[in-house]
Scaffold this active site. Structure first.
Site, PDB file in Angstrom:
ATOM      1  N   GLU A   1       5.476   1.619  -1.713  1.00  0.00           N
ATOM      2  CA  GLU A   1       4.642   1.073  -2.793  1.00  0.00           C
ATOM      3  C   GLU A   1       5.590   0.577  -3.869  1.00  0.00           C
ATOM      4  O   GLU A   1       6.389   1.360  -4.400  1.00  0.00           O
ATOM      5  CB  GLU A   1       3.731   2.154  -3.386  1.00  0.00           C
TER       6      GLU A   1
ATOM      7  N   ASP B   1       1.784  10.620   2.744  1.00  0.00           N
ATOM      8  CA  ASP B   1       2.161  10.016   1.463  1.00  0.00           C
ATOM      9  C   ASP B   1       3.395  10.762   0.943  1.00  0.00           C
ATOM     10  O   ASP B   1       3.356  11.981   0.746  1.00  0.00           O
ATOM     11  CB  ASP B   1       0.995  10.146   0.468  1.00  0.00           C
TER      12      ASP B   1
ATOM     13  N   ASP C   1       5.341   6.590  -2.306  1.00  0.00           N
ATOM     14  CA  ASP C   1       4.767   6.436  -3.641  1.00  0.00           C
ATOM     15  C   ASP C   1       5.809   5.916  -4.642  1.00  0.00           C
ATOM     16  O   ASP C   1       6.902   6.472  -4.741  1.00  0.00           O
ATOM     17  CB  ASP C   1       4.295   7.831  -4.092  1.00  0.00           C
TER      18      ASP C   1
ATOM     19  N   HIS D   1      -6.691   3.655  -3.644  1.00  0.00           N
ATOM     20  CA  HIS D   1      -7.265   4.672  -4.527  1.00  0.00           C
ATOM     21  C   HIS D   1      -6.923   4.437  -5.991  1.00  0.00           C
ATOM     22  O   HIS D   1      -7.360   5.188  -6.869  1.00  0.00           O
ATOM     23  CB  HIS D   1      -6.752   6.042  -4.088  1.00  0.00           C
ATOM     24  N   ASP D   2      -6.121   3.388  -6.253  1.00  0.00           N
ATOM     25  CA  ASP D   2      -5.762   3.063  -7.644  1.00  0.00           C
ATOM     26  C   ASP D   2      -6.475   1.811  -8.139  1.00  0.00           C
ATOM     27  O   ASP D   2      -6.213   1.351  -9.262  1.00  0.00           O
ATOM     28  CB  ASP D   2      -4.254   2.781  -7.749  1.00  0.00           C
TER      29      ASP D   2
HETATM   30  O1  TEU Z   1       0.606   4.742  -8.330  1.00  0.00           O
HETATM   31  C1  TEU Z   1       1.600   3.982  -8.935  1.00  0.00           C
HETATM   32  C2  TEU Z   1       1.130   3.421 -10.170  1.00  0.00           C
HETATM   33  O2  TEU Z   1       1.945   3.052 -10.948  1.00  0.00           O
HETATM   34  C3  TEU Z   1      -0.317   3.160 -10.426  1.00  0.00           C
HETATM   35  O3  TEU Z   1      -0.950   4.351 -10.741  1.00  0.00           O
HETATM   36  C4  TEU Z   1      -0.368   2.185 -11.555  1.00  0.00           C
HETATM   37  O4  TEU Z   1       0.641   2.538 -12.471  1.00  0.00           O
HETATM   38  C5  TEU Z   1      -1.602   2.209 -12.352  1.00  0.00           C
HETATM   39  O5  TEU Z   1      -2.730   2.309 -11.573  1.00  0.00           O
HETATM   40  C6  TEU Z   1      -1.552   0.920 -13.143  1.00  0.00           C
HETATM   41  O6  TEU Z   1      -2.425   1.026 -14.206  1.00  0.00           O
HETATM   42  C7  TEU Z   1       1.113   5.769  -7.501  1.00  0.00           C
HETATM   43  C8  TEU Z   1      -0.086   6.404  -6.838  1.00  0.00           C
HETATM   44  O7  TEU Z   1      -0.705   5.447  -5.985  1.00  0.00           O
HETATM   45  C9  TEU Z   1      -1.004   6.853  -7.948  1.00  0.00           C
HETATM   46  O8  TEU Z   1      -2.240   7.332  -7.429  1.00  0.00           O
HETATM   47  C10 TEU Z   1      -0.297   7.940  -8.729  1.00  0.00           C
HETATM   48  O9  TEU Z   1      -1.092   8.294  -9.833  1.00  0.00           O
HETATM   49  C11 TEU Z   1       1.066   7.444  -9.240  1.00  0.00           C
HETATM   50  O10 TEU Z   1       1.822   6.718  -8.296  1.00  0.00           O
HETATM   51  C12 TEU Z   1       1.934   8.635  -9.624  1.00  0.00           C
HETATM   52  O11 TEU Z   1       2.246   9.347  -8.434  1.00  0.00           O
END
Ligand code: TEU
Ligand code: CA
Length: 545
Positions: free
Chosen positions: A243, A99, A201, A317-318
């Site tokens: 992403e 990542d 990311d 994971h989000d």
């Molecule tokens: O996530 C991008 C991100 O914008 C998401 O967290 C999204 O904003 C949110 O879930 C919407 O409500 C990436 C990673 O996947 C995430 O785990 C990190 O927290 C984030 O970037 C910061 O690095």
């Protein structure tokens, strides 16, 4: 013509290391734990792992706040452990995709500590600093994704710094060519250690022009991605998947078109954000609307039919768990988990399995805010409740769409802590691990796990699944998902019932097929034509020619 690259033929698997497998009883998953589970991944048949960050980090955002790009966080193990994982995975023909989190670092990164130490420090310009507005407040009203202003006051140096995420995650200044060169150097260092590529990311944010207020898919994005490709990725047979929460079918090919010299593919999030509330976003869940969901996927299939490549996923994971968000996590959980996988893995693109979705894990259903761990959820809870939102309503929203849903420990067994840890898990284990776990499903031919193994094997034995064209069918049907793949004389038809009730329909002749049943959630069907009735969440894959 050239055979498709390896990353178009393979299926990916995302590991969130903190929640995958704990080897030393501290309640936190780690790299030796992953090593101990490589057979599970090999038996699943996946070709590469997207490993969420394992770098040294204060863990303000569970590793997405990096303090040393060239070392492993002690919670996860050592660099030697990671080298061992890369080698052991390669022995099983599994690549490790790391990542790449370079929109920001941790506020404890040596670069940031140097930058904040003095206004004229050589590294000051690695980050984004601005004087206060005339009223002494933040330079502008931009809010961070994790709640509150995107500007944090640094008393030591008397300026604000920019952070789109937590205040512990200062944004890097990509306008600085020295910073970009340092990132390229770090990327080459990882590729030389034998990794198979990068998941990038929030890569759509690195092109930002802060003073112009152009943040998402900013004006410098494609210049930086082409420069990164020339400096790091060109000439290497590696995967790069960006992403991009802001990419659309109009901008997708700018990232992944074959002549662009940028990325292999991107993750799009229209399939997620389209179903958020306009005012409260993810915190106010909206009912799923199948025609609207199909419209997103089918439009992306059409947009990348001739060029570019889709990264296919339901979960990560989000996100909430696929079977809870899109399927049925009640009586039809098994059938719906299988059917969600069936339609995803038979589309054109590279499928990604998120850890736990291969066994149909569900959302967590926490009842108290103390059970949540995610900085985004906790920050927004504090903000929304302070603004008067009913705390119970927020909890309901967090249970529907919060990121902790996908972060409860991987359920290996029906035993204590689901076999994830011998200690106290960092986040609650879902009590339903008694019914949903790898051990039980590994020996059950009718399990969600067995279904995933078959699906992933199909992709390896039927070129139509990798190279075939995609044709949507019945796009407007409120309950049926139907699609077709074709390659030379071969046709593959997928018919699925996305509902908890029987569904009878008159099949359009263009969809009728007589052939061989490759996969079925209920009884095998070797032909489809005329009036067809599908059981709740029944799906079938038929091949002819
Ligand atoms: O996530 C991008 C991100 O914008 C998401 O967290 C999204 O904003 C949110 O879930 C919407 O409500 C990436 C990673 O996947 C995430 O785990 C990190 O927290 C984030 O970037 C910061 O690095
Ligand atoms: Ca551990």
């Amino acid at each position: 013509h050239d055979p498709p690259p390896w990353w178009q033929r393979a299926t990916g698997y995302q590991i969130y290391p903190r929640s995958f497998c704990d080897s030393n009883g501290d309640g936190i998953g780690d790299i030796p734990g992953i090593l101990s589970r490589l057979d599970h991944l090999a038996e699943l048949g996946i070709g590469f792992v997207w490993l969420s960050p394992v770098y040294r980090s204060p863990m303000a955002d569970n590793g997405y706040d990096i303090s040393d790009y060239r070392d492993v966080a002690p919670e996860f193990g050592t660099l030697a452990d990671l080298d061992r994982l890369i080698a052991a995975a390669r022995e099983r023909d599994i690549g490790i995709v790391m990542d790449l989190v370079v929109n920001h670092t941790s506020d404890r990164h040596a670069w940031f500590e140097a930058a904040r130490s003095a206004r004229d420090h050589r590294l000051r310009d690695f980050y984004i600093w601005r004087d206060p507005a005339p009223d002494g407040g933040p330079p502008d009203t931009r809010q961070s994704y994790f709640g509150g202003p995107a500007w944090e006051w640094d008393a030591g140096s008397g300026q604000y710094y920019f952070h789109l995420f937590a205040k512990e995650q200062p944004d890097l200044n990509w306008r600085n060519p020295e910073l970009r060169a340092a990132i390229h150097d770090m990327m080459r260092w990882w590729l030389d250690r034998g990794i198979a590529g990068f998941r990038m990311d929030v890569i759509d944010l690195i092109g930002k022009d802060v003073d112009a207020g152009l943040i998402e898919e900013g004006p410098f994005l494609h210049h930086y991605l082409q420069e990164m490709h020339r400096a790091v990725l060109a000439g290497r047979d590696v995967l790069s998947v960006g992403e991009s929460w802001n990419a659309t079918t109009d901008t997708a090919l700018l990232y992944s078109g074959r002549t662009r010299g940028e990325l292999s593919m991107i993750f799009q999030f229209e399939q997620v954000t389209r179903f958020w509330d306009p005012a409260l976003g993810k915190w106010k869940p909206r009912r799923m609307d199948l025609p609207a969901l199909k419209e997103v996927f089918f439009r992306w299939q059409a947009a990348l039919a001739q060029d570019g490549w889709n990264a296919l996923f339901w979960g990560n994971h989000d996100l909430p768990r696929a079977v809870s968000r899109h399927g049925c996590d009640g009586v039809h959980r098994v059938a719906s988990a299988k059917t969600l996988a069936t339609v995803l893995h038979t589309m054109r693109g590279t499928p990604f399995v998120y850890q736990g979705d291969e066994i149909g894990m569900t959302n967590a259903r926490f009842t108290r805010i103390e059970q949540f761990r995610d900085v985004e959820t906790l920050n927004h809870h504090a903000l929304e409740v302070a603004r008067g939102m009913d705390p119970a309503a927020f909890i309901a929203g967090a249970n529907a769409n919060g990121r902790d849903n996908g972060r409860t420990p991987m359920q290996w067994t029906a035993g204590k802590n689901a076999g994830f840890t011998s200690g106290t898990p960092w986040i609650g284990v879902n009590p339903n691990h008694a019914e949903i776990n790898v051990a039980d499903q590994a020996r059950d031919e009718g399990s969600v796990l067995a279904h995933h193994r078959r699906l992933i094997a199909l992709r390896k034995s039927h070129p139509v699944l990798v190279e075939g064209s995609f044709t949507p069918h019945l796009a407007e049907h409120p309950q049926i998902w139907a699609q077709e793949r074709r390659l030379e004389g071969v046709r593959l038809v997928v018919l699925a019932n996305f509902g908890c009730t029987d569904c009878a329909l008159d099949l359009p002749p263009t969809l009728a097929i007589e052939g061989r049943c490759l996969l079925a959630t209920h009884g095998a069907r070797a032909a489809l034509s005329g009036r067809v009735t599908l059981a709740p969440w029944e799906s079938v894959v038929i091949l002819s020619g």
